[in-house]
Design a protein around this motif. Structure first.
Motif, PDB file in Angstrom:
ATOM      1  N   TRP A 467       0.793  -1.220   0.000  1.00  0.00           N
ATOM      2  CA  TRP A 467       0.000   0.000   0.000  1.00  0.00           C
ATOM      3  C   TRP A 467       0.837   1.287   0.000  1.00  0.00           C
ATOM      4  CZ3 TRP A 467      -3.608  -2.126   4.413  1.00  0.00           C
ATOM      5  CH2 TRP A 467      -4.528  -3.027   3.852  1.00  0.00           C
ATOM      6  N   HIS A 468       2.096   1.227   0.376  1.00  0.00           N
ATOM      7  CA  HIS A 468       2.989   2.398   0.363  1.00  0.00           C
ATOM      8  C   HIS A 468       2.388   3.583   1.127  1.00  0.00           C
ATOM      9  CE1 HIS A 468       5.280   0.183  -2.630  1.00  0.00           C
ATOM     10  NE2 HIS A 468       4.180   0.023  -3.331  1.00  0.00           N
ATOM     11  N   PHE A 469       2.063   3.331   2.380  1.00  0.00           N
ATOM     12  CA  PHE A 469       1.352   4.347   3.161  1.00  0.00           C
ATOM     13  C   PHE A 469       2.236   5.118   4.134  1.00  0.00           C
ATOM     14  CE2 PHE A 469       0.932   0.189   5.233  1.00  0.00           C
ATOM     15  CZ  PHE A 469       1.422   0.445   6.509  1.00  0.00           C
ATOM     16  N   ASP A 470       3.520   4.827   4.191  1.00  0.00           N
ATOM     17  CA  ASP A 470       4.375   5.450   5.208  1.00  0.00           C
ATOM     18  C   ASP A 470       4.355   6.968   5.123  1.00  0.00           C
ATOM     19  OD1 ASP A 470       6.494   5.190   7.322  1.00  0.00           O
ATOM     20  OD2 ASP A 470       7.632   6.270   5.802  1.00  0.00           O
ATOM     21  N   GLN A 471       4.367   7.516   3.914  1.00  0.00           N
ATOM     22  CA  GLN A 471       4.347   8.973   3.737  1.00  0.00           C
ATOM     23  C   GLN A 471       2.973   9.487   3.314  1.00  0.00           C
ATOM     24  OE1 GLN A 471       7.043  10.841   4.508  1.00  0.00           O
ATOM     25  NE2 GLN A 471       8.109   8.947   5.058  1.00  0.00           N
ATOM     26  N   LEU A 472       2.031   8.574   3.059  1.00  0.00           N
ATOM     27  CA  LEU A 472       0.698   8.941   2.570  1.00  0.00           C
ATOM     28  C   LEU A 472       0.792   9.843   1.339  1.00  0.00           C
ATOM     29  CD1 LEU A 472      -1.397   9.490   5.835  1.00  0.00           C
ATOM     30  CD2 LEU A 472      -1.439   7.524   4.292  1.00  0.00           C
ATOM     31  N   ALA A 473       1.698   9.489   0.448  1.00  0.00           N
ATOM     32  CA  ALA A 473       1.891  10.291  -0.759  1.00  0.00           C
ATOM     33  C   ALA A 473       0.623  10.314  -1.599  1.00  0.00           C
ATOM     34  CB  ALA A 473       3.049   9.721  -1.573  1.00  0.00           C
ATOM     35  N   GLY A 474       0.193  11.506  -1.973  1.00  0.00           N
ATOM     36  CA  GLY A 474      -0.992  11.655  -2.804  1.00  0.00           C
ATOM     37  C   GLY A 474      -2.303  11.501  -2.067  1.00  0.00           C
ATOM     38  N   ALA A 475      -2.281  11.334  -0.759  1.00  0.00           N
ATOM     39  CA  ALA A 475      -3.507  11.146   0.013  1.00  0.00           C
ATOM     40  C   ALA A 475      -4.277  12.458   0.130  1.00  0.00           C
ATOM     41  CB  ALA A 475      -3.182  10.615   1.398  1.00  0.00           C
ATOM     42  N   SER A 476      -5.567  12.338   0.390  1.00  0.00           N
ATOM     43  CA  SER A 476      -6.408  13.520   0.590  1.00  0.00           C
ATOM     44  C   SER A 476      -7.555  13.181   1.527  1.00  0.00           C
ATOM     45  CB  SER A 476      -6.973  14.015  -0.750  1.00  0.00           C
ATOM     46  OG  SER A 476      -7.840  13.043  -1.315  1.00  0.00           O
ATOM     47  N   ARG A 477      -8.100  14.216   2.136  1.00  0.00           N
ATOM     48  CA  ARG A 477      -9.286  14.141   2.993  1.00  0.00           C
ATOM     49  C   ARG A 477      -9.171  13.080   4.098  1.00  0.00           C
ATOM     50  NH1 ARG A 477     -13.774  14.741  -1.837  1.00  0.00           N
ATOM     51  NH2 ARG A 477     -13.509  16.979  -2.168  1.00  0.00           N
ATOM     52  N   ILE A 478      -8.093  13.179   4.865  1.00  0.00           N
ATOM     53  CA  ILE A 478      -7.929  12.382   6.073  1.00  0.00           C
ATOM     54  C   ILE A 478      -7.614  13.341   7.210  1.00  0.00           C
ATOM     55  CG2 ILE A 478      -6.645  10.534   7.229  1.00  0.00           C
ATOM     56  CD1 ILE A 478      -5.842   9.475   4.484  1.00  0.00           C
TER      57      ILE A 478
END
Length: 555
Positions: A467-478
């Protein structure tokens, strides 16, 4: 993923969006939704008179009550907070074999009394590593749902409580069916089924689209954030409280958790850290240099000598499991729930025991375990039963894969499997903590887990690699919230904004998801917690308005 699930998750052809007229203002939206509410009322009335033979063919959400019509179940306010079951949950979302066609009965709860019909949000509160015996968070069910006119649905995590995909599950079953991946897809399938049953459009540009808000705290907070991050096509925004994201990506400091627990105890009761460490060292020396039998030592430590796990056959094991491991794990629990701050918090009461100069080191340990019984059971217990801390299953030990406390019984076994396979919790005791130092290593973890669950495949970085979530790259609305007195706030939680729409709120005097609370509104809440609740709802409201602003109304 099963064919049924795939059908529910299939995205609408984006080309269809271009045929809608331009968006209009909030007044038009209100008119359209009012008309929709009238239509829904008519549907509900008609449903009440629907022949029972037709009801059987459309049964989507099963339950323990007399009616079998899914629409009436979801809108029946007398069923709010009652145990319900979704009978068609997919056993294996990740395969295309026969298991993809098998289903199981998934327990959930719902709150519909605030729902104002299609076009309003669905809030999905994620269950975690324990049985779900009712709605979890009053701030969500009474505060947020009321403000947004939202429908609330709360699924239990697979394999916990009554949500058993496989009866008498084996290690092989856990390996195949128990993972965060499967849990997320359970949530997505139930969300999409609920949307369709409520009459919500699956098209975001429609005024009858029901935006989905995922909510979770601690491990479920991680799941809530992943629902938005991994499945943004279906989940519109996430609220994640006390969610140690980087704990699960393995980039946290392995000693940060217990260092923080020690720091908070010292802040709440100056002198506590030294008192705890000196007591533990004195007790360890006293027991290991004694001529006591294991039963005698157990009694002198405050344990029930007749209820010791069978594998504890020597003083070294008794001290290692019962003192060096158990005491920090209990302090970890006390830390999480030391809110609102003050002299009656478990943290401060525990420190008071260790700082009582009128007690011997052994008496302090006994008093600490007595306090644990009082906090856990609401009454003083005669002795501390170490057997209750032992998970079920072969090769079980009290010190399991989660050094913050795996827990006992079947629930402890299931959680320990998850912490072996996917949710690796690096939480050692450093020399600067108030506990006897013990280094956490992958070597210890892997050896323990292979003995505990023969056949398990270990890859501590699997989730991050997928999932490559360590940096939350490109994430939104959290939106993340963290109480700064919570040990997990230092163990991989996001304490600063990632970008303009992945925001972090810190609560100076908060503990473990204190902002979700056990009551709402709560006159005992601190100003900082109340302000955080206001901020969270304001942020989510802004994101909802952004979605509504893109919708089109053809009237």
């Amino acid at each position: 993923m099963s064919h049924e699930t795939d059908a529910l998750l299939r995205r609408r052809d984006d080309s269809s969006l271009s045929h809608h007229p331009a968006p209009r203002g909030p007044f038009v939206r209100a008119v359209v939704l009012a008309v929709g509410a009238l239509v829904l009322s008519a549907v509900l009335y008609a449903t009440a008179a629907t022949p029972s033979s037709w009801k059987k063919t459309v049964k989507i959400l099963g339950h323990t009550h007399s009616s079998s019509d899914p629409l009436s179940i979801l809108f029946d306010e007398t069923l709010d907070g009652k145990e319900l079951f979704y009978e068609q949950q997919t056993l294996d979302h990740l395969s295309n074999d026969e298991d993809a066609k098998k289903t199981w009965s998934h327990r959930y709860y719902k709150i519909s009394k605030h729902f104002r019909g299609p076009g309003h949000p669905i809030i999905m509160v994620i269950g975690g590593e324990d049985a779900l015996t009712g709605p979890l968070h009053p701030f969500i069910e009474e505060g947020m749902a009321s403000k947004f006119g939202a429908f609330v649905i709360e699924p239990e995590h697979r394999f916990y409580g009554k949500s058993t995909p496989v009866e008498n599950a084996s290690v092989h079953d856990y390996i195949k069916y128990l993972s965060p991946d499967q849990a997320l897809l359970d949530a997505i399938q139930l969300l999409q089924t609920t949307r369709q049953t409520l009459g919500c459009s699956l098209d975001r540009s429609s005024p009858f689209y029901c935006p989905a808000i995922s909510v979770g705290a601690s491990y479920p907070g991680f799941l809530s954030a992943m629902l938005r991050y991994v499945y943004a096509d279906f989940v519109d925004m996430s609220f994640a409280a006390s969610a140690p994201i980087r704990l699960y990506s393995q980039t946290n400091d392995a000693n940060a958790y217990y260092d923080k627990v020690s720091e908070v105890a010292e802040q709440m009761s100056p002198g506590c850290a030294n008192a705890v460490r000196s007591t533990m060292e004195a007790v360890q020396d006293t027991v290991l240099s004694s001529n006591w039998t294991v039963s005698e030592a157990a009694a002198n430590l405050g344990f029930c000598p007749n209820d010791l796990p069978e594998y504890i056959q020597d003083l070294d094991t008794l001290v290692s499991e019962g003192v060096v491991y158990m005491l920090p794990a209990i302090f970890a629990d006390f830390n999480m729930f030391s809110y609102p701050p003050g002299p009656q918090t478990p943290n401060v009461m525990a420190c008071n025991v260790f700082q009582n100069d009128n007690l011997t080191p052994l008496e302090k340990i006994q008093g600490f375990f007595e306090l644990r019984g009082l906090v856990e059971y609401g009454e003083t217990v005669e002795c501390f039963d170490l057997g209750l801390e032992l998970p079920t299953g072969p090769n079980a030990r009290i010190m399991g894969s989660d050094w913050s406390g795996s827990g006992g019984g079947k629930t402890g076994e299931i959680w320990e499997f998850q912490c072996c396979k996917d949710l690796i919790i690096r939480s050692g005791y450093s020399n600067t903590s108030m506990f006897i130092p013990r280094e956490w290593t992958y070597e210890w973890h892997d050896e323990h887990c292979r003995q505990r669950f023969p056949g398990i495949t270990l890859n501590s970085f699997r989730l991050e690699q997928k999932w490559h979530f360590d940096q939350l790259a490109g994430a939104s609305r959290i939106v993340f919230t963290n109480g700064m007195n919570d040990g997990w706030s230092a163990a991989g939680s996001f304490l600063e904004d990632v970008n303009d729409s992945v925001v972090a709120i810190t609560i100076a005097d908060g503990a473990h998801h204190s902002d979700l609370g056990g009551k709402y509104p709560d006159e005992k809440d601190t100003d900082a917690v109340k302000e955080a609740q206001v901020q969270v709802m304001s942020i989510l409201e802004q994101w909802l308005e952004e979605i509504y602003a893109t919708q089109s109304y053809n009237i």
